[in-house]
Design a protein around this motif. Sequence first.
Motif, mmCIF file in Angstrom:
data_model
loop_
_atom_site.group_PDB
_atom_site.id
_atom_site.type_symbol
_atom_site.label_atom_id
_atom_site.label_comp_id
_atom_site.label_asym_id
_atom_site.label_seq_id
_atom_site.Cartn_x
_atom_site.Cartn_y
_atom_site.Cartn_z
ATOM 1 N N ALA A 86 -54.016 7.439 -15.972
ATOM 2 C CA ALA A 86 -55.010 7.824 -16.474
ATOM 3 C C ALA A 86 -56.046 8.521 -15.468
ATOM 4 O O ALA A 86 -55.917 9.337 -14.455
ATOM 5 N N THR A 87 -56.527 9.649 -16.375
ATOM 6 C CA THR A 87 -57.933 10.544 -15.954
ATOM 7 C C THR A 87 -59.405 10.824 -16.852
ATOM 8 O O THR A 87 -58.889 9.701 -17.987
ATOM 9 N N LEU A 98 -62.179 -3.477 -19.721
ATOM 10 C CA LEU A 98 -62.919 -2.307 -19.171
ATOM 11 C C LEU A 98 -64.015 -2.463 -19.389
ATOM 12 O O LEU A 98 -65.214 -1.482 -18.113
ATOM 13 N N GLY A 99 -64.830 -3.231 -20.425
ATOM 14 C CA GLY A 99 -65.904 -3.109 -20.418
ATOM 15 C C GLY A 99 -67.190 -1.754 -21.583
ATOM 16 O O GLY A 99 -68.157 -0.810 -21.033
ATOM 17 N N VAL A 145 -58.298 9.127 -20.270
ATOM 18 C CA VAL A 145 -56.906 9.572 -21.372
ATOM 19 C C VAL A 145 -56.099 8.691 -20.398
ATOM 20 O O VAL A 145 -55.986 8.299 -19.486
ATOM 21 N N ALA A 146 -55.677 7.804 -21.158
ATOM 22 C CA ALA A 146 -55.187 6.523 -20.473
ATOM 23 C C ALA A 146 -53.388 6.322 -21.412
ATOM 24 O O ALA A 146 -53.722 5.972 -22.528
ATOM 25 N N CYS A 147 -52.531 6.020 -19.986
ATOM 26 C CA CYS A 147 -50.989 6.004 -21.244
ATOM 27 C C CYS A 147 -50.539 4.759 -20.116
ATOM 28 O O CYS A 147 -50.785 4.458 -18.548
ATOM 29 N N THR A 189 -56.031 -0.340 -17.340
ATOM 30 C CA THR A 189 -57.188 -1.144 -16.756
ATOM 31 C C THR A 189 -56.894 -0.339 -15.237
ATOM 32 O O THR A 189 -58.041 0.221 -15.475
ATOM 33 N N THR A 190 -56.606 -1.069 -15.265
ATOM 34 C CA THR A 190 -55.748 -1.222 -13.447
ATOM 35 C C THR A 190 -55.984 0.792 -12.920
ATOM 36 O O THR A 190 -57.304 1.148 -12.048
ATOM 37 N N ALA A 191 -55.322 1.426 -13.308
ATOM 38 C CA ALA A 191 -55.338 2.551 -13.471
ATOM 39 C C ALA A 191 -56.649 3.817 -13.934
ATOM 40 O O ALA A 191 -57.337 4.660 -13.897
ATOM 41 N N CYS A 192 -57.504 2.892 -14.861
ATOM 42 C CA CYS A 192 -58.564 3.494 -15.814
ATOM 43 C C CYS A 192 -59.550 3.316 -14.888
ATOM 44 O O CYS A 192 -60.355 3.795 -14.348
ATOM 45 N N GLU A 193 -59.327 2.325 -14.170
ATOM 46 C CA GLU A 193 -60.589 1.879 -13.402
ATOM 47 C C GLU A 193 -60.488 2.991 -11.839
ATOM 48 O O GLU A 193 -61.625 3.632 -11.012
ATOM 49 N N HIS A 194 -59.465 2.953 -11.806
ATOM 50 C CA HIS A 194 -58.928 3.847 -10.547
ATOM 51 C C HIS A 194 -60.010 5.327 -10.829
ATOM 52 O O HIS A 194 -60.594 5.887 -9.680
ATOM 53 N N ALA A 195 -59.598 5.899 -11.975
ATOM 54 C CA ALA A 195 -59.746 7.166 -12.735
ATOM 55 C C ALA A 195 -61.737 7.001 -12.821
ATOM 56 O O ALA A 195 -62.264 8.124 -12.069
#
Length: 326
Positions: A169-170, A104-105, A143-145, A62-68
């Motif tokens: 994530a990207t 992420l909502g 794209v998240a791993c 979730t954090t990685a996606c938020e940063h992206a």
Amino acid sequence: MGSDEHVAILGQGYAVPDIIRGNDAPIFDWLKKHSPSGTDLFNGLKYRRVLPTADGVIDIMTTACEHALHQARVKPEHVDMIIGAGSVSSYVAPNDLAVVHHKLGLPASCRILPINSDYSTFQDGLRLATDLVRCGTARHVLVACGNNWTHFVDYHEPVSLAASDGAGATLVGRTHDAHCFRLIDWDNETQSHWYGAFRMAPRPVTHDSFTKPLMKLDDKTGQEAFKAFGLKAPGPLIQRLLSRHGLSGQDITLITHQTSKMVQDAWAAEIQPAHYISTLEEFGDMVSSSVPVNLAKCHAEIRTRYLVLLGIGMEMHATALLLERG
């Protein structure tokens, strides 16, 4: 799209746990004492990151996606699809990616598409995301791993020496910014006769009792696949990909799956990239997350016009993506 608009990576992010595990960690004492066959394959490691609990992979994803999303300046409600995987997920199905979607909502219209292709989940997801945006099926695709394999290895087996946790994530979408990397080609090498040489599966304890899923290099074929495929297949694959565009290793920055200095040295010697980005000593083997973590963490280090992202799969397969900017 307009003549100067292209589909590219708009933002990237990563997250790793706070807990650091060094080579002197007591959990490795048995391996140090007994040094089973294959221990020498996993060299060059100093530190790993470890989640306190396996389900913590959801939070770092979730954090990685938020940063992206923040870097791309795109709000969650504008994401049409999330592709990737949390591995090992709490359930066989659905994948933990569903919980990331909720945290992420992301909108109800945003499709969740898990990909079960460790260790190339990120490369496969990025290729699919690019195709989906190009054809107009989606506007923005995450794209998240995330990987938590420190909780899914046997610490009596050498493969556990490399295990580390992380998430990357990207966000893929359309842009006029020529500085954003865009996918221009890809290639793949599959040798499916190695099926089962690397695997993640429960192990029998008794006739009706099994362990949790555990990573395994097969006792008969694992080391052979490691050397015959893992060391040798990626070099020619990437050379073939580059040759189609009149490029050589000196034109690219290389980011790969990272598991061992022995492996990375073999790939570097074959490909001879202008720059090889690795965090093996610092972060260890984050499985599918190694490439997106290193892409996000070390993005400022990339000086070349071209970038190659390499993943290895357990079938066995190797998948390489060629990206360009400028």
